[in-house]
Design a protein around this motif. Structure first.
Motif, PDB file in Angstrom:
ATOM      1  N   VAL A  53       6.643  12.381 -11.820  1.00  0.00           N
ATOM      2  CA  VAL A  53       8.100  12.612 -11.429  1.00  0.00           C
ATOM      3  C   VAL A  53       8.699  11.195 -11.214  1.00  0.00           C
ATOM      4  O   VAL A  53       8.209   9.916 -10.639  1.00  0.00           O
ATOM      5  CB  VAL A  53       7.770  12.915  -9.798  1.00  0.00           C
ATOM      6  CG1 VAL A  53       9.139  12.923  -9.189  1.00  0.00           C
ATOM      7  CG2 VAL A  53       7.274  14.213  -9.640  1.00  0.00           C
ATOM      8  N   ALA A  54       9.819  11.222 -12.081  1.00  0.00           N
ATOM      9  CA  ALA A  54      10.318   9.726 -12.313  1.00  0.00           C
ATOM     10  C   ALA A  54      11.296   9.230 -11.130  1.00  0.00           C
ATOM     11  O   ALA A  54      11.410   8.184 -10.534  1.00  0.00           O
ATOM     12  CB  ALA A  54      11.017   9.772 -13.762  1.00  0.00           C
ATOM     13  N   VAL A  87       1.028  -1.189   0.016  1.00  0.00           N
ATOM     14  CA  VAL A  87       0.133   0.100  -0.178  1.00  0.00           C
ATOM     15  C   VAL A  87       0.964   1.136  -0.061  1.00  0.00           C
ATOM     16  O   VAL A  87       0.644   2.183  -0.843  1.00  0.00           O
ATOM     17  CB  VAL A  87      -0.744  -0.140   1.115  1.00  0.00           C
ATOM     18  CG1 VAL A  87      -1.468   1.409   1.556  1.00  0.00           C
ATOM     19  CG2 VAL A  87      -1.916  -1.081   0.897  1.00  0.00           C
ATOM     20  N   LEU A  88       1.917   1.248   0.928  1.00  0.00           N
ATOM     21  CA  LEU A  88       2.791   2.484   1.154  1.00  0.00           C
ATOM     22  C   LEU A  88       3.290   2.531  -0.355  1.00  0.00           C
ATOM     23  O   LEU A  88       3.563   3.842  -0.956  1.00  0.00           O
ATOM     24  CB  LEU A  88       3.653   2.306   1.955  1.00  0.00           C
ATOM     25  CG  LEU A  88       3.210   2.215   3.614  1.00  0.00           C
ATOM     26  CD1 LEU A  88       4.131   2.117   4.462  1.00  0.00           C
ATOM     27  CD2 LEU A  88       2.688   3.581   3.843  1.00  0.00           C
ATOM     28  N   SER A  89       4.080   1.775  -1.086  1.00  0.00           N
ATOM     29  CA  SER A  89       4.650   1.606  -2.332  1.00  0.00           C
ATOM     30  C   SER A  89       3.766   2.228  -3.300  1.00  0.00           C
ATOM     31  O   SER A  89       4.078   2.898  -4.170  1.00  0.00           O
ATOM     32  CB  SER A  89       5.307   0.318  -2.662  1.00  0.00           C
ATOM     33  OG  SER A  89       6.088  -0.127  -1.654  1.00  0.00           O
ATOM     34  N   ILE A 127       4.222   5.355  -5.895  1.00  0.00           N
ATOM     35  CA  ILE A 127       3.947   5.067  -7.426  1.00  0.00           C
ATOM     36  C   ILE A 127       2.884   5.839  -7.954  1.00  0.00           C
ATOM     37  O   ILE A 127       2.944   6.505  -9.185  1.00  0.00           O
ATOM     38  CB  ILE A 127       3.910   3.587  -7.659  1.00  0.00           C
ATOM     39  CG1 ILE A 127       5.047   2.840  -7.289  1.00  0.00           C
ATOM     40  CG2 ILE A 127       3.677   3.151  -9.220  1.00  0.00           C
ATOM     41  CD1 ILE A 127       4.962   1.341  -7.281  1.00  0.00           C
ATOM     42  N   ALA A 128       1.716   5.826  -7.195  1.00  0.00           N
ATOM     43  CA  ALA A 128       0.629   6.421  -8.033  1.00  0.00           C
ATOM     44  C   ALA A 128       0.865   8.063  -7.882  1.00  0.00           C
ATOM     45  O   ALA A 128       0.535   8.917  -9.109  1.00  0.00           O
ATOM     46  CB  ALA A 128      -0.732   6.098  -7.096  1.00  0.00           C
ATOM     47  N   GLN A 133       7.436  13.903  -0.693  1.00  0.00           N
ATOM     48  CA  GLN A 133       8.261  13.464   0.253  1.00  0.00           C
ATOM     49  C   GLN A 133       8.016  12.861   1.380  1.00  0.00           C
ATOM     50  O   GLN A 133       8.575  11.908   1.834  1.00  0.00           O
ATOM     51  CB  GLN A 133       9.094  14.757   0.828  1.00  0.00           C
ATOM     52  CG  GLN A 133       9.763  15.584  -0.276  1.00  0.00           C
ATOM     53  CD  GLN A 133      10.253  16.874   0.061  1.00  0.00           C
ATOM     54  OE1 GLN A 133       9.908  17.640   1.241  1.00  0.00           O
ATOM     55  NE2 GLN A 133      10.697  17.664  -0.698  1.00  0.00           N
ATOM     56  N   ASN A 134       6.873  13.150   1.817  1.00  0.00           N
ATOM     57  CA  ASN A 134       5.924  12.416   3.028  1.00  0.00           C
ATOM     58  C   ASN A 134       5.771  10.784   2.689  1.00  0.00           C
ATOM     59  O   ASN A 134       5.784  10.019   3.510  1.00  0.00           O
ATOM     60  CB  ASN A 134       4.786  13.237   3.438  1.00  0.00           C
ATOM     61  CG  ASN A 134       5.091  14.566   4.360  1.00  0.00           C
ATOM     62  OD1 ASN A 134       6.153  14.770   4.860  1.00  0.00           O
ATOM     63  ND2 ASN A 134       4.220  15.257   4.442  1.00  0.00           N
ATOM     64  N   ARG A 135       5.299  10.553   1.315  1.00  0.00           N
ATOM     65  CA  ARG A 135       4.899   9.425   1.146  1.00  0.00           C
ATOM     66  C   ARG A 135       6.078   8.435   0.938  1.00  0.00           C
ATOM     67  O   ARG A 135       6.439   7.558   1.226  1.00  0.00           O
ATOM     68  CB  ARG A 135       4.110   9.261  -0.215  1.00  0.00           C
ATOM     69  CG  ARG A 135       2.821  10.048   0.138  1.00  0.00           C
ATOM     70  CD  ARG A 135       2.034   9.882  -1.248  1.00  0.00           C
ATOM     71  NE  ARG A 135       0.659  10.491  -1.122  1.00  0.00           N
ATOM     72  CZ  ARG A 135      -0.358  10.342  -1.802  1.00  0.00           C
ATOM     73  NH1 ARG A 135      -0.301   9.456  -2.954  1.00  0.00           N
ATOM     74  NH2 ARG A 135      -1.760  10.773  -1.454  1.00  0.00           N
TER      75      ARG A 135
END
Length: 126
Positions: free
Chosen positions: A33-34, A19-21, A25-26, A44-46
């Motif tokens: 933003v590659a 979920v975090l990943s 990615i989303a 940054q927070n994610r």
């Protein structure tokens, strides 16, 4: 010995990592933003939520595994596992969705540190 507790928490935490990943990615895809964070505070927070998870969870699971292999009673392992899962969920929620509510971050890290410390003690061959 058949492991019955640690795999449950490893699986649950793997779902949280996915979920975090996926959140990272989303956001990257939506905002094109590659690499890096492009100076975007939300990204940054994610990224930090995902990285912080990776910084703490592996050691906790290794300690839980050692404790379980050492014969620690399941009730203690479930206590550690639940603290770890809840702590990581609360911490990740804070960084991803509620960055101004620092109490969530504090609760998350306290639960995580408690889980780490308890797992370390339970893993000791006493």
């Amino acid at each position: 010995m058949i492991l019955t507790v640690t795999p449950v928490y490893a699986a649950a935490l793997t779902v949280l990592l996915i979920v975090l990943s996926a959140n990272v990615i989303a956001f990257r895809r939506k905002n094109r933003v590659a690499l890096g964070d492009a100076g975007n505070k939300i990204l940054q927070n994610r990224i930090r939520a995902q990285a912080n998870f990776i910084e703490y969870v592996p050691m906790a699971l290794v300690l839980m595994l050692m404790a379980e292999l050492g014969g620690t009673q399941a009730v203690w392992l479930h206590g550690v596992g639940l603290c770890l899962v809840v702590g990581r969920m609360v911490h990740a929620y804070h960084l991803t969705y509620a960055p101004v509510k620092y109490v969530l971050r504090t609760v998350g890290i306290i639960l995580t540190f408690f889980a780490l410390a308890a797992a370390a003690i339970l893993a000791l061959p006493l």
